[in-house]
Write an enzyme that holds these catalytic residues in place. Structure first.
Site, PDB file in Angstrom:
ATOM      1  N   HIS A 144     -13.018  49.054  21.907  1.00 41.05           N
ATOM      2  CA  HIS A 144     -13.311  50.487  22.053  1.00 41.05           C
ATOM      3  C   HIS A 144     -13.402  50.848  23.538  1.00 41.05           C
ATOM      4  O   HIS A 144     -12.924  51.899  23.968  1.00 41.05           O
ATOM      5  CB  HIS A 144     -14.643  50.841  21.383  1.00 41.05           C
ATOM      6  CG  HIS A 144     -14.747  50.413  19.953  1.00 41.05           C
ATOM      7  ND1 HIS A 144     -15.655  49.490  19.508  1.00 41.05           N
ATOM      8  CD2 HIS A 144     -14.016  50.774  18.863  1.00 41.05           C
ATOM      9  CE1 HIS A 144     -15.506  49.307  18.208  1.00 41.05           C
ATOM     10  NE2 HIS A 144     -14.510  50.070  17.794  1.00 41.05           N
ATOM     11  N   CYS A 172      -4.514  42.805  -0.265  1.00 43.59           N
ATOM     12  CA  CYS A 172      -4.509  43.771   0.842  1.00 43.59           C
ATOM     13  C   CYS A 172      -4.162  43.019   2.130  1.00 43.59           C
ATOM     14  O   CYS A 172      -4.778  41.997   2.420  1.00 43.59           O
ATOM     15  CB  CYS A 172      -5.896  44.407   0.973  1.00 43.59           C
ATOM     16  SG  CYS A 172      -6.177  45.127   2.604  1.00 43.59           S
ATOM     17  N   LYS A 212      -8.917  36.197  17.355  1.00 45.33           N
ATOM     18  CA  LYS A 212      -9.225  37.567  16.963  1.00 45.33           C
ATOM     19  C   LYS A 212     -10.735  37.809  17.129  1.00 45.33           C
ATOM     20  O   LYS A 212     -11.537  36.946  16.783  1.00 45.33           O
ATOM     21  CB  LYS A 212      -8.815  37.753  15.498  1.00 45.33           C
ATOM     22  CG  LYS A 212      -8.806  39.186  15.104  1.00 45.33           C
ATOM     23  CD  LYS A 212      -8.250  39.397  13.718  1.00 45.33           C
ATOM     24  CE  LYS A 212      -8.509  40.855  13.389  1.00 45.33           C
ATOM     25  NZ  LYS A 212      -8.186  41.306  12.127  1.00 45.33           N
ATOM     26  N   LYS A 216     -16.975  39.891  14.065  1.00 39.66           N
ATOM     27  CA  LYS A 216     -18.407  39.694  13.937  1.00 39.66           C
ATOM     28  C   LYS A 216     -18.700  38.308  13.365  1.00 39.66           C
ATOM     29  O   LYS A 216     -19.581  37.598  13.833  1.00 39.66           O
ATOM     30  CB  LYS A 216     -18.941  40.753  12.968  1.00 39.66           C
ATOM     31  CG  LYS A 216     -20.167  41.475  13.456  1.00 39.66           C
ATOM     32  CD  LYS A 216     -20.457  42.550  12.459  1.00 39.66           C
ATOM     33  CE  LYS A 216     -21.737  43.263  12.694  1.00 39.66           C
ATOM     34  NZ  LYS A 216     -21.952  44.318  11.715  1.00 39.66           N
TER      35      LYS A 216
HETATM   36  O1  ME8 Z   1      -9.704  53.301  13.342  1.00 37.60           O
HETATM   37  N1  ME8 Z   1      -8.319  45.707  20.956  1.00 37.60           N
HETATM   38  O2  ME8 Z   1     -11.835  53.634  14.173  1.00 37.60           O
HETATM   39  P1  ME8 Z   1     -12.176  52.187  14.753  1.00 37.60           P
HETATM   40  C1  ME8 Z   1      -7.991  46.909  21.431  1.00 37.60           C
HETATM   41  N2  ME8 Z   1     -12.022  55.899  12.926  1.00 37.60           N
HETATM   42  N3  ME8 Z   1      -8.477  48.068  20.943  1.00 37.60           N
HETATM   43  C2  ME8 Z   1      -9.334  48.004  19.932  1.00 37.60           C
HETATM   44  C3  ME8 Z   1      -9.723  46.775  19.371  1.00 37.60           C
HETATM   45  C4  ME8 Z   1      -9.175  45.583  19.936  1.00 37.60           C
HETATM   46  N4  ME8 Z   1      -9.493  44.371  19.515  1.00 37.60           N
HETATM   47  N5  ME8 Z   1     -10.595  47.041  18.372  1.00 37.60           N
HETATM   48  C5  ME8 Z   1     -10.754  48.390  18.317  1.00 37.60           C
HETATM   49  C6  ME8 Z   1     -10.698  53.993  13.505  1.00 37.60           C
HETATM   50  N6  ME8 Z   1      -9.999  48.982  19.258  1.00 37.60           N
HETATM   51  C7  ME8 Z   1     -10.698  55.432  13.055  1.00 37.60           C
HETATM   52  C8  ME8 Z   1      -9.914  56.248  14.046  1.00 37.60           C
HETATM   53  S1  ME8 Z   1      -8.902  58.553  14.886  1.00 37.60           S
HETATM   54  C9  ME8 Z   1      -8.598  60.041  14.251  1.00 37.60           C
HETATM   55  C10 ME8 Z   1      -9.782  57.698  13.670  1.00 37.60           C
HETATM   56  C11 ME8 Z   1      -9.942  50.423  19.537  1.00 37.60           C
HETATM   57  O3  ME8 Z   1     -13.628  52.240  15.093  1.00 37.60           O
HETATM   58  C12 ME8 Z   1      -8.537  50.940  19.492  1.00 37.60           C
HETATM   59  O4  ME8 Z   1      -8.483  52.149  20.162  1.00 37.60           O
HETATM   60  O5  ME8 Z   1     -11.712  51.131  13.833  1.00 37.60           O
HETATM   61  C13 ME8 Z   1      -8.365  51.152  18.004  1.00 37.60           C
HETATM   62  O6  ME8 Z   1      -7.273  51.990  17.693  1.00 37.60           O
HETATM   63  C14 ME8 Z   1      -9.686  51.805  17.668  1.00 37.60           C
HETATM   64  O7  ME8 Z   1     -10.621  51.102  18.511  1.00 37.60           O
HETATM   65  C15 ME8 Z   1     -10.076  51.686  16.213  1.00 37.60           C
HETATM   66  O8  ME8 Z   1     -11.386  52.149  16.109  1.00 37.60           O
END
Ligand code: ME8
Length: 639
Positions: A21, A143, A295, A298
């Protein structure tokens, strides 16, 4: 004036913010700051996605109501961004009444236009993904994300007629080559669109899920979380009538990782089209961060907390590492040792040393007053310096436009190295010895200071805090210190005669041993079993000069808990610094024989130059010296 509107995904409130994030949000901040120095008007949106099964489940696990839980986690995201110097303009939550209103309006409009219909559906439903899967999408009946066997459920639901727009979207993506970028993700979307596109189930019966936005045309259903979440990008601007919407929407660029390519590359353009809203300009897709090639998860306990890293290394170093290490679009692996290496070489050595040695010279030779360059004293070295700054600026600009942040930083570092060489070649300390070369000395130091002004301006998007500190020490006081790219492309903007404050260390060197918590060390030694370590050729080992040494003297290093300064005899007398103070008293070491890597490049630790590295066996915070099994002549080589 063109506008730039950048968005991050709105993050689910089912988990605390982590490295992934932070990466996307830092990229958005870097782009936002970059556009500002380009002279554009910008707007930066981030926020949290708070409805849906996932949040209900996470709240239940914590014994909380969904809203109380969403408040708590959303608060963590909101609190993290300023810690990382992320300056967003607006933080949206999908539980905001204004957002809910927009979602209902858009649903109603699309329903009225006939693109939403009611139908019974039986299919394989994955509760983790909160969606139905077609047979074709499942992998061995499971899935692909959760590896679970979906449940077959039969339900009446509302569907969004996506299939109707399939050909239109294919044509649009094909004719607008930078709509989805980098290209690999555009191709991925096109590949997906080669198969028939199914209509999207956009409702969930309240009998199964209540935590969502009630459909405006049927009270018995809530909205599918993606149909709700994607609309944040327009609801945040006050769509449909908001002034912000009118002004900013034409300049919208979305930023996401590859995990959510499909909702952004397929659902969202079709939703916009169906609602009669112009399409976004660009969807910029980056890769995934892994940790030590694994990967992040948690359950593996390897989730990287950005605040922990910030606490040890500072926000700027963290931001620098993320931008320098990942090639936008590709996956990358986080590794703390690599982080420390980059920190020490790029930040402490290249940039930090340049900055402090330059300012020290201005203080030493000109009492801290910026000297005036004297016309007629310039040489080819000076014009080469100016040419190099122009090249750096151009390469940097091009790379930033292409989201090639690593290349943009490389361009700055080429310039930093050029100035470091310029100093070595012009040797101001030699000029200072000869009165008749005083004017040359003025010119050289002026040019160095001018180079630093440009570097401070160029690093600003990635390292705003360091840029600000450098600017303060170059006596550029805000708000005039805000440097646009136009300012940076003019050589000679530093005003001679300005008194500079005393220099400071921008990035103190980091000792590897000092920062790794014993937990992490234990983990690392567990993980790095012999079979997993990368193999090296014999010659690589033979290059290492390992010697037996006798400790002649040992004393603590002031202000360091871990370090001891040792005087050793390894054939010749040398000083080494070793991180063993927590395990050995200095007096117990005298006369002891140790093993030293003798040909390691000398490094300064807490101001002491160490000419070798003492070998230890370190695990779980204890450390034992490696020694020989009986007296050996000091300097004996280990083979
Ligand atoms: O998908 N490497 O929220 P989310 C790089 N709520 N970026 C990462 C990552 C990683 N290992 N893990 C997470 C959702 N991200 C939806 C989105 S938008 C209208 C709704 C980042 O909390 C990256 O930006 O699962 C990824 O696309 C996003 O967090 C997914 O966040």
């Amino acid at each position: 004036m063109s506008v730039f509107y950048i968005t991050t995904p709105i993050y689910y409130v089912n988990a605390r913010p982590h490295l992934g994030h932070a990466y996307t949000t830092v990229v958005a901040d870097v782009l936002n700051r970059f556009r500002k120095i380009c002279g554009e008007e910008t707007y930066f949106l981030t926020g949290t996605d708070e409805h849906g099964d996932k949040v209900v489940q996470a709240a239940k696990d914590e014994g909380m109501s969904p809203l109380a839980y969403a408040d708590q986690i959303s608060g963590l995201f909101k609190a993290m961004w300023p810690e990382l110097d992320i300056e967003y303009d607006y933080f949206i939550r999908t539980t905001d009444p204004a957002h809910i209103k927009v979602v209902k309006e858009v649903l109603q409009q699309i329903y009225d236009s006939g693109d939403i219909y009611f139908s019974e559906y039986e299919g394989a439903y994955c509760f983790g993904c909160e969606r139905f899967y077609s047979e074709r999408e499942l992998v061995d009946g499971r899935c692909p994300d959760h590896k679970t066997i979906p449940e077959v459920i039969r339900e009446s639901n509302y569907f969004f007629r996506m299939s109707k727009y399939q050909q239109w979207l294919i044509d649009y993506v094909n004719t607008n080559s930078d709509f989805i970028r980098p290209e690999r993700y555009k191709n991925e979307v096109l590949a997906f669109l080669r198969e028939p596109l199914e209509d999207l189930c956009i409702s969930r019966p309240k009998s199964r899920l209540q935590w969502g936005i009630t459909l405006p045309f049927d009270d018995n259903y809530v909205t599918y979380v993606w149909f709700d979440a994607l609309l944040n990008y327009v609801s945040a601007l006050g769509y449909p009538d908001g002034e912000l919407f009118e002004k900013l929407w034409p300049g919208v660029s979305h930023l996401v990782a590859k995990d959510i390519l499909k909702p952004h590359g397929i659902y969202w353009p079709i939703m916009l089209r169906a609602a009669g809203i112009p399409l976004y300009q660009h969807l910029n897709v980056h890769g995934y961060w892994n940790v030590d090639e694994t990967k992040m998860s948690k359950s593996l306990g390897n989730v990287v907390d950005p605040l922990e890293l910030k606490g040890v290394y500072g926000a700027d170093a963290f931001r620098y590492f993320l931008m320098r290490e990942m090639v936008f679009g590709l996956d990358s692996s986080f590794n703390e040792e690599a982080f420390i290496q980059r920190y020490n070489s790029d930040l402490a050595n290249d940039l930090g040393n340049l900055f402090s040695r330059s300012l020290t010279m201005v203080h030493k030779y000109f009492k801290g007053v910026v000297p005036q360059a004297v016309p007629g004293t310039e040489s080819g070295l000076d014009s080469a310096l100016v040419a190099n700054s122009e090249k750096a600026l151009q390469d940097y600009h091009e790379a930033m436009e292409e989201y090639a942040f690593h290349k943009a930083l490389m361009a700055i570092w080429e310039f930093i190295n050029h100035i470091n060489k310029y100093i070595d070649v012009t040797a101001p300390w030699e000029l200072a010895k000869r009165k008749e070369l005083h004017e040359e000395l003025q010119t050289v130091l002026y040019n160095i200071i001018e180079g630093l002004r440009i570097i401070a301006g160029l690093i600003y998007p990635v390292m705003p805090r360091t840029a600000r500190i450098m600017q303060e020490h170059l006596a550029m006081s805000s708000p005039e210190s805000f440097q646009t790219l136009a300012d940076l492309s003019v050589w000679g903007k530093t005003a001679p005669g300005t008194q500079l404050p005393k220099t400071l260390t921008l990035f103190p060197r980091i000792e590897q041993t000092k920062v790794q918590s014993s937990d992490r060390e234990a983990n690392m030694s567990k993980q790095a079993s012999i079979s997993e370590k990368a193999e090296i050729p014999l010659e690589a080992f033979q290059k290492m000069d390992l010697r037996v040494a006798t400790v002649l003297d040992a004393e603590p290093v002031p202000r360091s808990k871990k370090l001891l300064k040792l005087k050793i005899d390894m054939g010749k007398n040398q000083t080494v610094v070793a991180g063993i103070a927590e395990n050995y008293d200095p007096e117990d070491l005298i006369g002891k024989q140790v093993v030293v890597v003798a040909n390691i490049k000398p490094t300064k630790l807490m101001g002491i130059l160490s000419h070798g590295m003492v070998l230890t066996a370190t695990n779980k915070g204890t450390c034992r010296l490696v020694t020989v099994d009986g007296p050996a002549e000091p300097g004996t080589r280990l083979t």
